[in-house]
Design a protein around this motif. Structure first.
Motif, PDB file in Angstrom:
ATOM      1  N   ARG A 148      37.651 -25.059  19.215  1.00 49.97           N
ATOM      2  CA  ARG A 148      37.101 -25.359  17.897  1.00 49.97           C
ATOM      3  C   ARG A 148      37.829 -24.628  16.781  1.00 49.97           C
ATOM      4  N   LYS A 149      38.827 -23.818  17.137  1.00 45.83           N
ATOM      5  CA  LYS A 149      39.567 -23.056  16.127  1.00 45.83           C
ATOM      6  C   LYS A 149      41.053 -23.403  16.204  1.00 45.83           C
ATOM      7  N   ALA A 150      41.720 -23.297  15.048  1.00 43.60           N
ATOM      8  CA  ALA A 150      43.160 -23.542  15.015  1.00 43.60           C
ATOM      9  C   ALA A 150      43.824 -22.580  14.042  1.00 43.60           C
ATOM     10  N   ILE A 151      45.022 -22.162  14.395  1.00 43.00           N
ATOM     11  CA  ILE A 151      45.878 -21.377  13.505  1.00 43.00           C
ATOM     12  C   ILE A 151      47.001 -22.285  13.027  1.00 43.00           C
ATOM     13  N   VAL A 152      47.228 -22.302  11.715  1.00 43.12           N
ATOM     14  CA  VAL A 152      48.285 -23.122  11.121  1.00 43.12           C
ATOM     15  C   VAL A 152      49.294 -22.196  10.447  1.00 43.12           C
ATOM     16  N   PRO A 153      50.412 -21.879  11.109  1.00 40.09           N
ATOM     17  CA  PRO A 153      51.446 -21.055  10.466  1.00 40.09           C
ATOM     18  C   PRO A 153      52.123 -21.831   9.343  1.00 40.09           C
ATOM     19  N   ALA A 154      52.165 -21.222   8.158  1.00 34.36           N
ATOM     20  CA  ALA A 154      52.764 -21.887   6.995  1.00 34.36           C
ATOM     21  C   ALA A 154      53.403 -20.848   6.083  1.00 34.36           C
ATOM     22  N   ALA A 155      54.094 -19.873   6.673  1.00 31.42           N
ATOM     23  CA  ALA A 155      54.617 -18.753   5.889  1.00 31.42           C
ATOM     24  C   ALA A 155      56.134 -18.779   5.732  1.00 31.42           C
ATOM     25  N   GLY A 156      56.817 -19.732   6.370  1.00 30.82           N
ATOM     26  CA  GLY A 156      58.277 -19.735   6.356  1.00 30.82           C
ATOM     27  C   GLY A 156      58.857 -19.989   4.972  1.00 30.82           C
ATOM     28  N   PHE A 157      60.099 -19.581   4.776  1.00 32.42           N
ATOM     29  CA  PHE A 157      60.766 -19.750   3.488  1.00 32.42           C
ATOM     30  C   PHE A 157      61.154 -21.200   3.203  1.00 32.42           C
ATOM     31  N   GLY A 158      61.363 -21.998   4.239  1.00 31.42           N
ATOM     32  CA  GLY A 158      61.793 -23.383   4.012  1.00 31.42           C
ATOM     33  C   GLY A 158      63.199 -23.481   3.452  1.00 31.42           C
ATOM     34  N   THR A 159      64.110 -22.645   3.969  1.00 28.10           N
ATOM     35  CA  THR A 159      65.455 -22.563   3.388  1.00 28.10           C
ATOM     36  C   THR A 159      66.237 -23.868   3.491  1.00 28.10           C
ATOM     37  N   ARG A 160      65.919 -24.706   4.481  1.00 31.00           N
ATOM     38  CA  ARG A 160      66.666 -25.962   4.619  1.00 31.00           C
ATOM     39  C   ARG A 160      66.338 -26.950   3.507  1.00 31.00           C
ATOM     40  N   PHE A 161      65.292 -26.657   2.716  1.00 27.39           N
ATOM     41  CA  PHE A 161      64.919 -27.542   1.618  1.00 27.39           C
ATOM     42  C   PHE A 161      65.140 -26.901   0.254  1.00 27.39           C
ATOM     43  N   LEU A 162      65.895 -25.801   0.213  1.00 25.90           N
ATOM     44  CA  LEU A 162      66.254 -25.256  -1.090  1.00 25.90           C
ATOM     45  C   LEU A 162      67.103 -26.269  -1.860  1.00 25.90           C
ATOM     46  N   PRO A 163      66.953 -26.352  -3.180  1.00 24.92           N
ATOM     47  CA  PRO A 163      66.239 -25.414  -4.047  1.00 24.92           C
ATOM     48  C   PRO A 163      64.756 -25.723  -4.281  1.00 24.92           C
TER      49      PRO A 163
END
Length: 293
Positions: free
Chosen positions: A6-21
């Motif tokens: 009934r629980k989930a962890i959603v990691p969403a902390a990355g920099f996303g460097t491949r989509f800069l700028p």
């Protein structure tokens, strides 16, 4: 009988460097797919699979994610005054249907560290991990979401299970790759080892981790004991290898379709596929694609 997830962890902390700028100011999880951000699809998938409580792990510059899932009474009232009740309901529903909590990963220390931050949230319960930059479409033949397939396996076996998909040979070095023994049919494997981004020559299979996991709480002990791995980060794959050495860990080659939004080509493909389904864009998109053809 296994305890339900009934629980989930959603990691969403990355920099996303491949989509800069663009990701300098906009989290990649907030990139639009027509009129919804990527992470909203993830949350909607969780709700559809019976998840009741979600921890989103964010980082510096990710306030837009928290704002998106917050209540917006001023906007809702404005839409209602304009007679746009349907839009007001859509905005209201974003923050309903599930309890959403947030924690910040203060330093980029890897996916394993992001999951580790959820230990007090999870407690002694089994839980799902759903990458915030990955959209999973239900399997075309069954309409079943990828996470639901994993939950079904967990309910049957009580074992931690990771979703995998078969990828073309040239994409193998981008992903964690599974080495395992077939358990039943052609799609369920007992994990022997996970290799993080191996060369094509070193890869034992073409089964790539696909952004959805179900774990027992034992994974946290493994995350604590593995320490830092490749890139000086806490690698979830290292902890999974340790867990597999202690107890059965399964890999399911699912039928669902994965869009890896960290990949520009996959993002464009996802946007196009959803634009071809959206009632406000599908006719225009079909006409445009016919012109191109």
């Amino acid at each position: 009988m296994t305890r339900g997830v009934r629980k989930a962890i959603v990691p969403a902390a990355g920099f996303g460097t491949r989509f800069l700028p663009i990701t300098k100011s906009t989290p990649k999880e907030m990139l639009p797919i027509v009129d919804k951000p990527v992470i909203q699809f993830v949350i909607e998938e969780a709700i559809s699979c019976g998840i009741e409580s979600i921890l989103i792990v964010t980082g510096r510059g990710k306030h837009a994610i928290e704002n998106h899932f917050d209540h917006a009474p001023d906007l809702e009232s404005h839409l209602e005054r304009q007679g746009k009740q349907d839009l007001a309901e859509q905005v209201r529903e974003i923050s309903e249907g599930v309890d959403i909590h947030f924690i910040r990963q203060k330093k980029q220390m890897g996916l394993g560290d992001a999951v580790r931050l959820g230990r007090s949230f999870v407690g002694e319960d089994p839980f799902a991990v759903m990458l915030g930059d990955t959209i999973i479409d239900p399997a075309p033949d069954t309409g079943i979401h990828g996470l639901k397939e994993l939950l079904d396996v967990f309910e049957e076996t009580g074992a931690s299970v990771v979703g995998v998909r078969r990828v073309p040979e040239e994409l193998i070095p981008r992903y964690g790759i599974v080495d395992g023994d077939v358990q039943s049919g052609e799609n369920l494997y007992r994990l022997k080892q996970l290799l993080e981004k191996p060369s094509i020559e070193d890869a034992p299979t073409n089964l790539a981790i696909a952004g959805r996991y179900v774990f027992t709480p034992e994974i946290f002990e493994c995350l604590e004991s593995t320490g830092f791995g490749a890139g000086g980060e806490v690698q979830l794959t290292d902890a999974m290898n340790e867990l597999a050495a202690r107890t059965p860990v399964l890999a399911l080659a699912w039928h669902a379709i994965r869009y890896d939004i960290g990949n520009k080509a996959d993002y464009v493909r996802c946007f196009l596929d959803y634009a071809l389904r959206h009632p406000e864009t599908r006719d225009a998109m079909r006409a445009y694609l016919a012109e191109l053809a």
